[in-house]
Design a protein around this motif. Structure first.
Motif, PDB file in Angstrom:
ATOM      1  N   SER A   7      64.249 -61.069 -65.779  1.00 24.86           N
ATOM      2  CA  SER A   7      64.653 -61.459 -64.433  1.00 24.86           C
ATOM      3  C   SER A   7      66.168 -61.634 -64.373  1.00 24.86           C
ATOM      4  CB  SER A   7      63.936 -62.743 -64.033  1.00 24.86           C
ATOM      5  OG  SER A   7      64.115 -63.013 -62.647  1.00 24.86           O
ATOM      6  N   ARG A  56      57.316 -67.853 -64.386  1.00 21.45           N
ATOM      7  CA  ARG A  56      58.182 -68.459 -65.403  1.00 21.45           C
ATOM      8  C   ARG A  56      57.676 -69.846 -65.811  1.00 21.45           C
ATOM      9  NH1 ARG A  56      64.071 -69.004 -64.203  1.00 21.45           N
ATOM     10  NH2 ARG A  56      63.886 -66.845 -63.511  1.00 21.45           N
ATOM     11  N   ASP A  76      62.274 -63.542 -59.689  1.00 25.79           N
ATOM     12  CA  ASP A  76      61.272 -63.020 -60.628  1.00 25.79           C
ATOM     13  C   ASP A  76      60.361 -62.016 -59.935  1.00 25.79           C
ATOM     14  OD1 ASP A  76      62.344 -64.817 -62.439  1.00 25.79           O
ATOM     15  OD2 ASP A  76      60.654 -66.225 -62.320  1.00 25.79           O
ATOM     16  N   ALA A  79      62.038 -58.854 -59.508  1.00 25.74           N
ATOM     17  CA  ALA A  79      62.120 -58.092 -60.757  1.00 25.74           C
ATOM     18  C   ALA A  79      60.814 -57.349 -61.030  1.00 25.74           C
ATOM     19  CB  ALA A  79      62.453 -59.022 -61.920  1.00 25.74           C
TER      20      ALA A  79
END
Length: 263
Positions: A7, A56, A76, A79
């Protein structure tokens, strides 16, 4: 197939991909990781490229940030979208539902969004946890008290009666939940249950949205889901008979609803 992607802040995310077709990213809520949405993914894999990932600070994903921020999790998700080709449809369960809506509100390249029981507060007169819940939760996580953080989240964010907690701690599922404790500040921060949901921002979402809840779920979750459907322009609402918040444990009927909407 599991791959590790990076990320924006260097956090490593574990990502699984199965199936063939247009990409759909599945995002679980609190106490969930990519394993808990895998059953739903398997149901959808015949029609879609299904992508699941550990958010995460849980599962096989780490957290390189020095603070908890919704922007971290939106990055995130961005990504993961990049990883699957730059555009995708999204499904989110519980706090994962709020996260995918945040992604849309933040301008991520999204085609369609389906959400199941986002834990929004739809009415200022609803009971809400105190605003210091996040601070207390983050402090327990920082102190390494995973059991304490899990108990606090369950009691004050979910509404589990305190007398039920000892039985949960004795059950086989407690260690799995407590293992996700480091990620709970993200769940609470994205949902902000002490605030009324962001109606004005939701009303600016410009992609098709499907909001789903089970008729056996809590009245507050049902109300929050209905409010999403009523606020996002053109959104659809589906009520699943006999279902509650644990729908991911019985994914077949939900998969059929999602396949029709996402297809």
């Amino acid at each position: 197939m599991t791959e590790n992607i990076t990320s924006a802040d260097g956090t490593t995310l574990a990502v699984d991909t199965i199936g063939h077709g247009a990409p759909v990213i599945l995002v679980g809520g609190a106490f969930n990781d990519r394993s808990t949405v895998a059953g739903l993914g398997a149901e959808l894999a015949s029609s879609f490229t299904v992508v699941t990932y550990d958010r995460r600070a849980r599962g096989a994903s780490d957290d390189k940030s020095d603070d908890y921020s919704v922007a971290n999790e939106v990055a995130d998700l961005g990504a993961v979208i990049d990883h699957v080709g730059g555009r995708a449809s999204l499904f989110g369960h519980s706090s994962g539902a709020v996260l995918v809506l945040e992604g849309a509100m933040g301008g991520l390249p999204v085609d369609r969004i389906a959400v199941y029981e986002p834990p929004y507060c739809a009415d200022e007169n609803q009971p809400r946890p105190p605003a210091d819940l996040y601070d207390r939760l983050a402090a327990l996580v920082a102190a390494g008290d995973r059991d304490g953080a899990t108990e606090l989240f369950l009691c004050e964010a979910v509404g589990v009666p305190a007398e039920v907690i000892p039985g949960m701690k004795a059950g086989e599922g407690w260690s799995f939940m407590a293992g996700k404790a480091p990620s709970l500040p993200y769940d609470i921060l994205v949902s902000k249950p002490w605030q009324v949901m962001p109606f004005e921002r939701l009303a600016r979402i410009g992609v098709p949205v499907l909001a789903v809840y089970g008729d056996q779920t809590s009245p507050l979750l049902a109300e929050g889901t209905r409010a999403v459907a009523a606020t996002v322009p053109g959104a659809e609402l589906t009520v699943m008979p006999g279902e509650d918040h644990a729908v991911l444990q019985r994914p077949a009927a939900l998969a059929a609803i999602l396949a029709k909407f996402l297809g």
